[in-house]
Design a protein around this motif. Sequence first.
Motif: not given
Length: 382
Positions: A319-325
């Motif tokens: 990946e080169n993008l993570v949005i958590s929660n």
Amino acid sequence: MFVIGLCLSIVFLGACQSPSTPPPTAIPPSPTAPQPTKTPTPSQKSARSASLAEELPTITTTPSPVHSPTFTLTPKAPQFSLPCASRTAQATWRPPVYPIPWAPNPHDHFYFQQPLKATDIEYPASNYGYGAVYFDDVVHTGIDIPGEIGTPILAAGDGKVIWAGYGFYRGGSNIMDDPYGKAVAIKHYFGYKNQKLYTVYAHLDEIAVKEGQNVKAGDQIGLMGETGHATGPHLHFEVRVGENDYFATRNPDLWLAPPQGWGLLVGQVRDWNGQLLENRRVNLHSNLNVEEQNTEADRLYVAETYNNQTINPDPYYQENLVISNLPAGRYQIHIFFFEIPRIFTHIVEIRPGEVTYFTFQLWEGFTTGPPPTPEIQFTPAP
């Protein structure tokens, strides 16, 4: 141009998609996006890694620690500070996390609990993400979780404390100028694919453990502070895989169990030639009605794709993008291209406790579904 910049500054990030949703559309733009920065050459990375390759105090399987801090002075210290108030528009209640280890599919590794109590986390996401660049072209190797001075900091998993005090980044030298400030590092009693796991907790106001001490997940190890290179009180949290090294970090959001009923958005954002885009702004809207976006009826998330310097994507997701929660539900992704100019949009579904994966390539559009399973590599017999 001023109007474009102003519109971008109030929008927040997002990403998710379901296979049944329509193909991507391009709509007239607003916001701007930063440009890529240079990536160090293999020889530069090798030179810095060599100076940091020696571990801080380690443990054996029995566990009996071997104390040998041998870090040398590195040329450029990172700036672990908060660049802005928050990545999200407003505070929200946060449920407790799933029990650890949490692994809905064979490629997941949510081995750690959150390092703060759910009741002590004001915002649902860190406000300074992994792989971001804000200060002096230094890439962020962890996540920052904001709070108040004195907030209890908890061990994310069982293990042994291998560092407790100033001087973590430089191995004990120039301790008052160390960017981590008062820090704790834990070597965990479990690993991943025969690799050791470490967690780092920085900018503490007080430390409640000693080097060599055994801790369990949830034990208090210190209090939140703003020591070291910080512009406000927060916890800088890192996950290191394989070795206790500045260049061995991974995105902590892929290792921390998500809150119950919430999930993650993980993706690749590429240019027309298939190259991963650095520092590309992405917005995520909880309201699918375009006319109601950017209002109180819309929860907005904003993030940028990784700068590839000194960071490491997950071997499976790449990946080169993570949005958590993210609370489970449908969201609309906006990816901004000021150069064209265009805003590309897509609707995705966040599933509770799971990773929702997407890819985007300029002019090719969005796809969803898990990445291909890596081929099994067999080692030939001697």
